[in-house]
Design a protein around this motif. Sequence first.
Motif: not given
Length: 280
Positions: A138-144, A176-185, A190-198
């Motif tokens: 599904n590479k053409d439908k996904l975003s990183f 942090a902005l990327g994480m907001t968008e990931l949580i919202a779907g 994405m990749c994120d540090s354990v210190l903020t993503a855990t």
Amino acid sequence: MALIVLQLSSATAQQYPARPITLIVPFAPGGPVDTIARPVAASMGKPLKQAVVIENVGGAGGNIGVARAAKAAPDGYTILIHHMGMSTSPALYKKLDFDPLADFEYIGLIGDSTSMLLARRDFPSKDLKDFIAYVKANKDKLSFASTGPAGGPPCALLFMNAIKTELLEVVFKSSALGMTELIAGRVDMMCDSVLTATPHVKAGKVKAIGATSKYRSPALPDLPTLDEQGLPGFELTNWMGLYAPKNAPRAATERLVAALQVSLSDPQLLAVLDKLYFKV
């Protein structure tokens, strides 16, 4: 005359710092660098006997803030915190408004942490094998989501290269902005540090696929590394350090170096960093 110059130099050394010091964080608030910068600044303020004030200058994968620090007056009152992007930017950008070697004095290394490959919570995979299979199909439908080539460890680039699949990379001013968008779907991974993503992983807001280092993080000891799960040799950790503009007074840089070393032995700071799974 030489005696007068020596006395003036000694007086300057004793007076520094005579006012608050600005610590430039080259990302928006809430990301991994900002999260580490704040307790480090508070701790360094104690031996310096002056406040160390955070200034967030985000944009261009951190390069705008770094350029601001490089062009600051070299008087010891503006310093920079940055991660491994300080060393990778020259290889990733054709033109930069700063030279990491020529424009900065090195104050010291703070420490490092690992990151995690994450996906939106409803991503249809139970492990890395499933994840890669779905991504390829599904590479053409996904975003990183990322913070750009120099905005952090180049996880998006390395992961796409490792699985030989190109994806749409959506760049944000901070993780942090990327994480907001990931949580919202609204982005898929994405990749994120354990210190903020855990906290988000433990709350079930996002799905952890694997640790990017060669070791499992004590934050999530049951989460296998990407290397363990079938991407041999995949390894990515993120160090952070402090810098001052080139030609800052020697007395000032020596005070800053000493203050950082005192802080890295400060039990209060070490307790905070330990809770963030940040290795000093």
